[in-house]
Scaffold this active site. Sequence first.
Site, PDB file in Angstrom:
ATOM      1  N   SER A   1      41.588  40.976  55.811  1.00  0.00           N
ATOM      2  CA  SER A   1      40.581  41.562  55.265  1.00  0.00           C
ATOM      3  C   SER A   1      40.306  43.127  56.065  1.00  0.00           C
ATOM      4  O   SER A   1      40.827  43.092  57.162  1.00  0.00           O
ATOM      5  CB  SER A   1      39.302  41.058  55.056  1.00  0.00           C
ATOM      6  OG  SER A   1      38.104  41.777  54.756  1.00  0.00           O
TER       7      SER A   1
ATOM      8  N   TYR B   1      31.541  36.582  58.078  1.00  0.00           N
ATOM      9  CA  TYR B   1      32.719  36.521  57.390  1.00  0.00           C
ATOM     10  C   TYR B   1      33.741  37.302  58.334  1.00  0.00           C
ATOM     11  O   TYR B   1      34.825  36.998  58.492  1.00  0.00           O
ATOM     12  CB  TYR B   1      32.679  37.246  56.276  1.00  0.00           C
ATOM     13  CG  TYR B   1      33.672  37.296  55.329  1.00  0.00           C
ATOM     14  CD1 TYR B   1      34.549  36.266  54.615  1.00  0.00           C
ATOM     15  CD2 TYR B   1      34.492  38.743  55.307  1.00  0.00           C
ATOM     16  CE1 TYR B   1      35.441  36.623  53.804  1.00  0.00           C
ATOM     17  CE2 TYR B   1      35.296  39.190  54.358  1.00  0.00           C
ATOM     18  CZ  TYR B   1      35.952  38.136  53.709  1.00  0.00           C
ATOM     19  OH  TYR B   1      37.185  38.348  53.011  1.00  0.00           O
TER      20      TYR B   1
HETATM   21  N1  NAD Z   1      38.155  40.194  47.139  1.00  0.00           N
HETATM   22  C1  NAD Z   1      37.999  41.093  48.034  1.00  0.00           C
HETATM   23  O1  NAD Z   1      37.279  42.231  47.827  1.00  0.00           O
HETATM   24  C2  NAD Z   1      38.518  40.479  49.296  1.00  0.00           C
HETATM   25  C3  NAD Z   1      38.597  41.382  50.294  1.00  0.00           C
HETATM   26  C4  NAD Z   1      39.383  41.226  51.426  1.00  0.00           C
HETATM   27  C5  NAD Z   1      39.946  39.610  51.731  1.00  0.00           C
HETATM   28  N2  NAD Z   1      39.731  38.932  50.720  1.00  0.00           N
HETATM   29  C6  NAD Z   1      40.327  37.447  50.970  1.00  0.00           C
HETATM   30  O2  NAD Z   1      40.941  37.273  49.728  1.00  0.00           O
HETATM   31  C7  NAD Z   1      41.258  35.811  49.777  1.00  0.00           C
HETATM   32  C8  NAD Z   1      41.447  35.615  48.060  1.00  0.00           C
HETATM   33  O3  NAD Z   1      40.102  35.811  47.854  1.00  0.00           O
HETATM   34  P1  NAD Z   1      39.743  36.282  46.208  1.00  0.00           P
HETATM   35  O4  NAD Z   1      39.239  37.889  46.566  1.00  0.00           O
HETATM   36  O5  NAD Z   1      41.063  35.979  45.299  1.00  0.00           O
HETATM   37  O6  NAD Z   1      38.685  35.483  45.734  1.00  0.00           O
HETATM   38  P2  NAD Z   1      38.511  34.092  44.866  1.00  0.00           P
HETATM   39  O7  NAD Z   1      37.101  33.362  45.187  1.00  0.00           O
HETATM   40  O8  NAD Z   1      38.994  34.467  43.584  1.00  0.00           O
HETATM   41  O9  NAD Z   1      39.603  33.285  45.655  1.00  0.00           O
HETATM   42  C9  NAD Z   1      39.468  32.316  46.616  1.00  0.00           C
HETATM   43  C10 NAD Z   1      39.964  30.825  46.063  1.00  0.00           C
HETATM   44  O10 NAD Z   1      39.838  30.149  47.231  1.00  0.00           O
HETATM   45  C11 NAD Z   1      39.737  28.786  46.863  1.00  0.00           C
HETATM   46  N3  NAD Z   1      38.921  27.986  48.016  1.00  0.00           N
HETATM   47  C12 NAD Z   1      37.644  28.242  48.609  1.00  0.00           C
HETATM   48  N4  NAD Z   1      37.220  27.359  49.219  1.00  0.00           N
HETATM   49  C13 NAD Z   1      38.299  26.523  49.535  1.00  0.00           C
HETATM   50  C14 NAD Z   1      38.545  25.486  50.060  1.00  0.00           C
HETATM   51  N5  NAD Z   1      37.642  24.787  51.225  1.00  0.00           N
HETATM   52  N6  NAD Z   1      39.516  24.619  50.027  1.00  0.00           N
HETATM   53  C15 NAD Z   1      40.602  25.135  49.010  1.00  0.00           C
HETATM   54  N7  NAD Z   1      40.432  26.265  48.423  1.00  0.00           N
HETATM   55  C16 NAD Z   1      39.202  26.886  48.402  1.00  0.00           C
HETATM   56  C17 NAD Z   1      38.650  29.150  45.799  1.00  0.00           C
HETATM   57  O11 NAD Z   1      38.519  28.142  44.839  1.00  0.00           O
HETATM   58  C18 NAD Z   1      39.600  30.233  44.812  1.00  0.00           C
HETATM   59  O12 NAD Z   1      40.551  29.773  44.130  1.00  0.00           O
HETATM   60  C19 NAD Z   1      40.406  35.263  50.540  1.00  0.00           C
HETATM   61  O13 NAD Z   1      40.698  34.678  51.805  1.00  0.00           O
HETATM   62  C20 NAD Z   1      39.316  36.567  50.948  1.00  0.00           C
HETATM   63  O14 NAD Z   1      38.432  36.347  52.016  1.00  0.00           O
HETATM   64  C21 NAD Z   1      38.933  39.197  49.397  1.00  0.00           C
END
Ligand code: NAD
Length: 251
Positions: free
Chosen positions: A141, A154
């Site tokens: 991130s 986080y």
């Molecule tokens: N959206 C943003 O702005 C952003 C920015 C930086 C980093 N990220 C990172 O991107 C990655 C993907 O997130 P996203 O934005 O697509 O959100 P999202 O919530 O759509 O996707 C996260 C996925 O992880 C799964 N998950 C959560 N906890 C879990 C567990 N204990 N076991 C198995 N699966 C689990 C959820 O069910 C979901 O499908 C994450 O690591 C997040 O921290 C997101």
Amino acid sequence: MSESKVVVITGSATGLGRSLAIKMAEQGYRLVLVDFNEAAGAETLEAAKAHGAEAIFVKADVSSEADVQNYVKQAVEAFGKIDMFVNNAGIMIPMRLLHEYESNEFDRLIGVNFKGAFLGLKYVIPVMIENGGGSIVNTVSSNSFKPTAYNGLYSATKHALAALTKSIGQDYQDLNVYAVGVAPNTMKTNIGASAVTTLTEDRLAKLIASTGPNNAATPEEIADVVIFALTTGAVMLNGTVVNCAGGQIYQ
Ligand SMILES: NC(=O)c1ccc[n+]([C@@H]2O[C@H](COP(=O)([O-])OP(=O)(O)OC[C@H]3O[C@@H](n4cnc5c(N)ncnc54)[C@H](O)[C@@H]3O)[C@@H](O)[C@H]2O)c1
């Protein structure tokens, strides 16, 4: 592609993981889709298969060692190897000042974002080594560079995962295992929806100010970066964290 590469994607039920699964399905990869959200995971599986991919879904909580061992076992049983691993499952928790967090919130966040990612590496890397190597993307991130306001725990997990990425770059070169951290800033998914509910108007304004100007990304745009990092870019980007903040400079 002579023989389809096998990619394991955690957190593939929604958001970035789902977009990536669909793009890699279109490109002919064999997919192991991992998530604890079975219903949405089944939808991703159907979408991947509709694009012609050989794919399985394995329900797993990535913070459980037994579940991680099981998804790795299922991957090997289904496809015989793992060429690529996307350590992507992650959560946010309601945003607060550090002293306002409960210790059980700390445990949950560390359990998924850091221990879950470590466990994936612990069990996937030996399979890669046995197969002659592989490439890994850890979804980190912009919070791996600089915390946004009220996001301290986080941000700590994402700094920690960036550190593991650097360690892989340092430790595994002679074993042909490569890792890249892909760092979105503002990505258009639902991960933060419940996290911001704890913020007052004042705190929300401070959060926005601490984020800085950037081009918000679609999950599809970040998925393209992940695919480059897993394939063409894996060796030369090994051990680095790729800043995908759309113009905001952190390094
Ligand atoms: N959206 C943003 O702005 C952003 C920015 C930086 C980093 N990220 C990172 O991107 C990655 C993907 O997130 P996203 O934005 O697509 O959100 P999202 O919530 O759509 O996707 C996260 C996925 O992880 C799964 N998950 C959560 N906890 C879990 C567990 N204990 N076991 C198995 N699966 C689990 C959820 O069910 C979901 O499908 C994450 O690591 C997040 O921290 C997101």
